[in-house]
Design a protein around this motif. Sequence first.
Motif, PDB file in Angstrom:
ATOM      1  N   TRP A  74       0.565  -0.804   0.393  1.00 53.28           N
ATOM      2  CA  TRP A  74      -0.048   0.734   0.238  1.00 53.28           C
ATOM      3  C   TRP A  74       0.826   1.290   0.272  1.00 53.28           C
ATOM      4  N   TYR A  75       0.610   2.322   0.090  1.00 55.89           N
ATOM      5  CA  TYR A  75       0.864   3.907  -0.592  1.00 55.89           C
ATOM      6  C   TYR A  75       0.023   4.674  -0.229  1.00 55.89           C
ATOM      7  N   ASP A  76       0.242   5.422   0.177  1.00 52.28           N
ATOM      8  CA  ASP A  76      -0.613   6.859   1.239  1.00 52.28           C
ATOM      9  C   ASP A  76       0.748   7.562   1.702  1.00 52.28           C
ATOM     10  N   LEU A 114       7.234  -8.348   7.708  1.00 52.30           N
ATOM     11  CA  LEU A 114       6.971  -7.690   8.495  1.00 52.30           C
ATOM     12  C   LEU A 114       7.908  -7.662  10.195  1.00 52.30           C
ATOM     13  N   LEU A 115       8.449  -8.946   9.989  1.00 52.27           N
ATOM     14  CA  LEU A 115       9.645  -8.816  10.986  1.00 52.27           C
ATOM     15  C   LEU A 115      10.929  -8.514  10.929  1.00 52.27           C
ATOM     16  N   VAL A 124       4.865   4.221   5.678  1.00 52.44           N
ATOM     17  CA  VAL A 124       4.702   2.466   5.269  1.00 52.44           C
ATOM     18  C   VAL A 124       4.176   1.647   3.786  1.00 52.44           C
ATOM     19  N   THR A 125       4.550   0.564   4.322  1.00 53.31           N
ATOM     20  CA  THR A 125       4.635   0.140   2.758  1.00 53.31           C
ATOM     21  C   THR A 125       3.079  -0.718   2.641  1.00 53.31           C
ATOM     22  N   LEU A 147      -4.955  -1.757   9.832  1.00 52.09           N
ATOM     23  CA  LEU A 147      -3.787  -1.942  10.942  1.00 52.09           C
ATOM     24  C   LEU A 147      -2.477  -1.393  10.217  1.00 52.09           C
ATOM     25  N   ILE A 148      -1.912  -0.319  10.509  1.00 48.08           N
ATOM     26  CA  ILE A 148      -0.302  -0.026   9.910  1.00 48.08           C
ATOM     27  C   ILE A 148       0.513  -0.076  10.941  1.00 48.08           C
TER      28      ILE A 148
END
Length: 100
Positions: free
Chosen positions: A29-31, A99-100, A37-38, A76-77
């Motif tokens: 995701w991109y915002d 993510l880890l 945050v990816t 959730l981010i």
Amino acid sequence: MAFGITREELMAWKEAVSRGEIALITHYWYDPRFPDVTTVTKAGCSDLDRLTAWCVKYGLNPRYIHRRSQFPHYDLIGPKQVEILQKEQRWDQLGRFKLL
């Protein structure tokens, strides 16, 4: 726009949400508001009472539930995303999206 998931995964998530289950799906995701945050994990459930209780269980403010008519969900981010995926034992999503 969701990246890194298949149509089948998305459809399975939508079906689980529609059945009133708590369903989690993670995607790239991109915002621009969150440049570091990816990924995002969507915790969805068509039963808003159940989704609200789930949010409270994890210390999340239910006010931020996206109350979409078909697929209500909580985004959730960041560290909270990782914490909840660990507590929910979603090792597949944690590993797949590094993510880890």
